[in-house]
Design a protein around this motif. Structure first.
Motif, PDB file in Angstrom:
ATOM      1  N   LEU A   1       0.886  -1.148   0.139  1.00  0.00           N
ATOM      2  CA  LEU A   1       0.229  -0.020   0.152  1.00  0.00           C
ATOM      3  C   LEU A   1       0.326   1.369   0.506  1.00  0.00           C
ATOM      4  N   VAL A   2       0.289   2.223  -0.918  1.00  0.00           N
ATOM      5  CA  VAL A   2       1.082   3.846  -1.179  1.00  0.00           C
ATOM      6  C   VAL A   2       0.303   4.801  -0.407  1.00  0.00           C
ATOM      7  N   THR A   3       0.587   4.875   0.458  1.00  0.00           N
ATOM      8  CA  THR A   3      -0.704   6.708   0.635  1.00  0.00           C
ATOM      9  C   THR A   3      -0.468   7.242  -0.474  1.00  0.00           C
ATOM     10  N   PRO A   4      -1.766   8.618  -0.701  1.00  0.00           N
ATOM     11  CA  PRO A   4      -2.021   9.077  -1.496  1.00  0.00           C
ATOM     12  C   PRO A   4      -0.619  10.507  -1.364  1.00  0.00           C
ATOM     13  N   ILE A   5       0.305  11.172  -2.785  1.00  0.00           N
ATOM     14  CA  ILE A   5       1.409  11.630  -2.277  1.00  0.00           C
ATOM     15  C   ILE A   5       0.424  13.048  -2.494  1.00  0.00           C
ATOM     16  N   ALA A   6       1.334  14.210  -1.744  1.00  0.00           N
ATOM     17  CA  ALA A   6       0.725  15.359  -1.352  1.00  0.00           C
ATOM     18  C   ALA A   6       1.100  15.904  -2.170  1.00  0.00           C
ATOM     19  N   ARG A   7      -0.714  16.910  -1.819  1.00  0.00           N
ATOM     20  CA  ARG A   7      -0.769  18.188  -3.461  1.00  0.00           C
ATOM     21  C   ARG A   7       0.745  19.016  -2.588  1.00  0.00           C
ATOM     22  N   ARG A   8       1.025  19.703  -3.511  1.00  0.00           N
ATOM     23  CA  ARG A   8       1.455  21.463  -3.650  1.00  0.00           C
ATOM     24  C   ARG A   8       0.694  22.865  -2.905  1.00  0.00           C
ATOM     25  N   TYR A   9      -0.100  22.523  -1.578  1.00  0.00           N
ATOM     26  CA  TYR A   9      -1.353  23.671  -1.550  1.00  0.00           C
ATOM     27  C   TYR A   9      -0.238  24.745  -0.426  1.00  0.00           C
ATOM     28  N   PHE A  10       0.237  25.878  -0.952  1.00  0.00           N
ATOM     29  CA  PHE A  10       1.566  26.225   0.755  1.00  0.00           C
ATOM     30  C   PHE A  10       0.424  27.092   0.725  1.00  0.00           C
ATOM     31  N   GLN A  11       0.816  27.112   2.580  1.00  0.00           N
ATOM     32  CA  GLN A  11       0.409  27.921   2.904  1.00  0.00           C
ATOM     33  C   GLN A  11       1.235  29.168   3.486  1.00  0.00           C
ATOM     34  N   PRO A  12       0.909  30.814   3.877  1.00  0.00           N
ATOM     35  CA  PRO A  12       2.275  31.476   3.975  1.00  0.00           C
ATOM     36  C   PRO A  12       3.075  31.223   5.094  1.00  0.00           C
ATOM     37  N   ASP A  13       3.033  30.261   5.479  1.00  0.00           N
ATOM     38  CA  ASP A  13       4.022  30.036   6.290  1.00  0.00           C
ATOM     39  C   ASP A  13       4.814  28.390   5.923  1.00  0.00           C
ATOM     40  N   GLY A  14       4.270  28.499   4.676  1.00  0.00           N
ATOM     41  CA  GLY A  14       5.488  27.635   3.899  1.00  0.00           C
ATOM     42  C   GLY A  14       4.678  25.803   4.005  1.00  0.00           C
ATOM     43  N   LYS A  15       3.843  26.102   5.063  1.00  0.00           N
ATOM     44  CA  LYS A  15       3.891  24.308   5.114  1.00  0.00           C
ATOM     45  C   LYS A  15       2.746  24.047   4.633  1.00  0.00           C
ATOM     46  N   ILE A  16       2.610  22.624   4.029  1.00  0.00           N
ATOM     47  CA  ILE A  16       1.464  22.597   3.213  1.00  0.00           C
ATOM     48  C   ILE A  16       0.300  22.215   3.683  1.00  0.00           C
ATOM     49  N   ILE A  17      -0.674  22.434   2.943  1.00  0.00           N
ATOM     50  CA  ILE A  17      -2.760  22.102   3.819  1.00  0.00           C
ATOM     51  C   ILE A  17      -2.448  20.583   3.387  1.00  0.00           C
ATOM     52  N   ASP A  18      -2.829  19.929   3.971  1.00  0.00           N
ATOM     53  CA  ASP A  18      -2.555  19.100   4.438  1.00  0.00           C
ATOM     54  C   ASP A  18      -3.720  18.155   3.824  1.00  0.00           C
ATOM     55  N   ASP A  19      -4.874  17.972   3.052  1.00  0.00           N
ATOM     56  CA  ASP A  19      -5.839  17.619   2.425  1.00  0.00           C
ATOM     57  C   ASP A  19      -6.675  16.320   2.599  1.00  0.00           C
ATOM     58  N   LEU A  20      -5.677  15.802   3.214  1.00  0.00           N
ATOM     59  CA  LEU A  20      -5.594  13.944   3.162  1.00  0.00           C
ATOM     60  C   LEU A  20      -5.895  13.111   4.263  1.00  0.00           C
ATOM     61  N   PRO A  21      -5.459  13.807   5.591  1.00  0.00           N
ATOM     62  CA  PRO A  21      -5.448  12.817   6.609  1.00  0.00           C
ATOM     63  C   PRO A  21      -6.015  11.935   6.850  1.00  0.00           C
TER      64      PRO A  21
ATOM     65  N   LEU B   1       4.315   7.512   1.472  1.00  0.00           N
ATOM     66  CA  LEU B   1       4.579   8.873   0.814  1.00  0.00           C
ATOM     67  C   LEU B   1       4.081  10.072   0.393  1.00  0.00           C
ATOM     68  N   HIS B   2       2.583   9.935   1.073  1.00  0.00           N
ATOM     69  CA  HIS B   2       1.971  11.310   1.843  1.00  0.00           C
ATOM     70  C   HIS B   2       2.838  11.747   2.206  1.00  0.00           C
ATOM     71  N   GLN B   3       3.505  11.231   3.404  1.00  0.00           N
ATOM     72  CA  GLN B   3       4.321  12.113   4.184  1.00  0.00           C
ATOM     73  C   GLN B   3       5.671  12.611   3.603  1.00  0.00           C
ATOM     74  N   ILE B   4       5.804  11.511   3.164  1.00  0.00           N
ATOM     75  CA  ILE B   4       7.580  11.348   2.820  1.00  0.00           C
ATOM     76  C   ILE B   4       8.003  12.683   1.501  1.00  0.00           C
ATOM     77  N   SER B   5       7.057  12.908   0.493  1.00  0.00           N
ATOM     78  CA  SER B   5       5.822  13.721  -0.444  1.00  0.00           C
ATOM     79  C   SER B   5       6.413  15.094   0.653  1.00  0.00           C
ATOM     80  N   GLN B   6       5.045  15.482   1.585  1.00  0.00           N
ATOM     81  CA  GLN B   6       4.753  16.247   2.015  1.00  0.00           C
ATOM     82  C   GLN B   6       6.238  16.467   2.736  1.00  0.00           C
TER      83      GLN B   6
END
Length: 246
Positions: A134-154, A174-179
């Motif tokens: 199993l491979v967790t879904p890859i993170a999307r590149r939706y950045f917040q002003p603080d440089g962190k990514i919005i995690d939309d698939l927790p 992969l979700h955590q690795i990519s984020q």
């Protein structure tokens, strides 16, 4: 010569070819990718992943853009993914299982249907003599002003981890690795790994989900390295040095 004999002789080459295709490599392994667009050759990391495997690994990409755990089976893709029969199968879904107006025909219930579908894929793969990963879904590149990514698939990540733990399935997070990697790069550099798409008023904007060829090789290498780490039996099939983008 009888008509039946002539027919069998005419079909022999095709039958032999089909027989060869259905058997795993004699001295290697066959690895099949099962998932959505982020895993495909055109928009995902599939090309880069396969390039990072040695010649002893037969890498087959059966991922499909827009697929969810529901539609992949409904559209007959699951049956296709099992032919030719792989030794190992990387299963990655989540992006299109999200409940939304845009995904009405693809969405699944996070608490019931999504994990149940994953469990069924795992069970059926094992019944067919295929080892699932199993491979967790890859993170999307939706950045917040603080440089962190919005995690939309927790929720989907947590559900997949639970299925992996309950069924004793190897898991690549992969979700955590990519984020972590995207946040380390920063928004500007992270977007250079992605494709672009049409925006409002004729503008071109970053596609924050999919990848260009560079991104495919970067993320594909990460998946290959994670595969070697999580499944030591496959370590010898991952190139020791990252494949170079052509």
């Amino acid at each position: 010569m009888s008509l039946l004999r002539r027919t069998l002789l005419a079909l022999l080459p095709a039958l032999l070819l089909a027989g060869c295709a259905s058997s795993p490599p004699k001295e290697g392994v066959r690895i099949t990718l099962v998932g959505d667009s982020t895993q495909t050759e055109r928009q995902g990391y599939g090309t880069g992943f396969c390039a990072n495997l040695t010649a002893m690994a037969d890498c087959i990409n059966r991922a499909k853009g827009g697929a969810s755990t529901k539609t992949y089976r409904r559209d007959g893709l699951w049956d296709t993914a099992q032919w030719p029969k792989p030794n190992w199968m990387l299963i990655q879904f989540g992006h299109n299982d999200v409940q939304s107006a845009a995904h009405g025909d693809r969405e699944t219930d996070l608490k019931t249907e999504y994990p149940a579908n994953l469990r069924r894929y795992v069970s059926e793969a094992r019944a067919a003599g295929i080892k699932p990963i199993l491979v967790t879904p890859i993170a999307r590149r939706y950045f917040q002003p603080d440089g962190k990514i919005i995690d939309d698939l927790p929720g989907h990540v947590a559900a997949m981890k639970m299925v992996a733990a309950d069924m004793d399935v190897p898991l690549i997070d992969l979700h955590q690795i990519s984020q972590d990697y995207f946040e380390q790069l920063g928004e500007t550099e992270a977007h250079k790994l992605g494709a672009t798409k049409a925006g409002p008023n004729g503008t071109i904007v970053p596609d924050k989900t999919h990848f260009n060829l560079k991104g495919s090789y970067v993320l594909g290498r990460m998946v290959a390295e994670a595969l070697a780490h999580e499944v030591p039996a496959l370590m010898g099939y991952v190139k020791p040095v990252a494949a170079q983008q052509p």
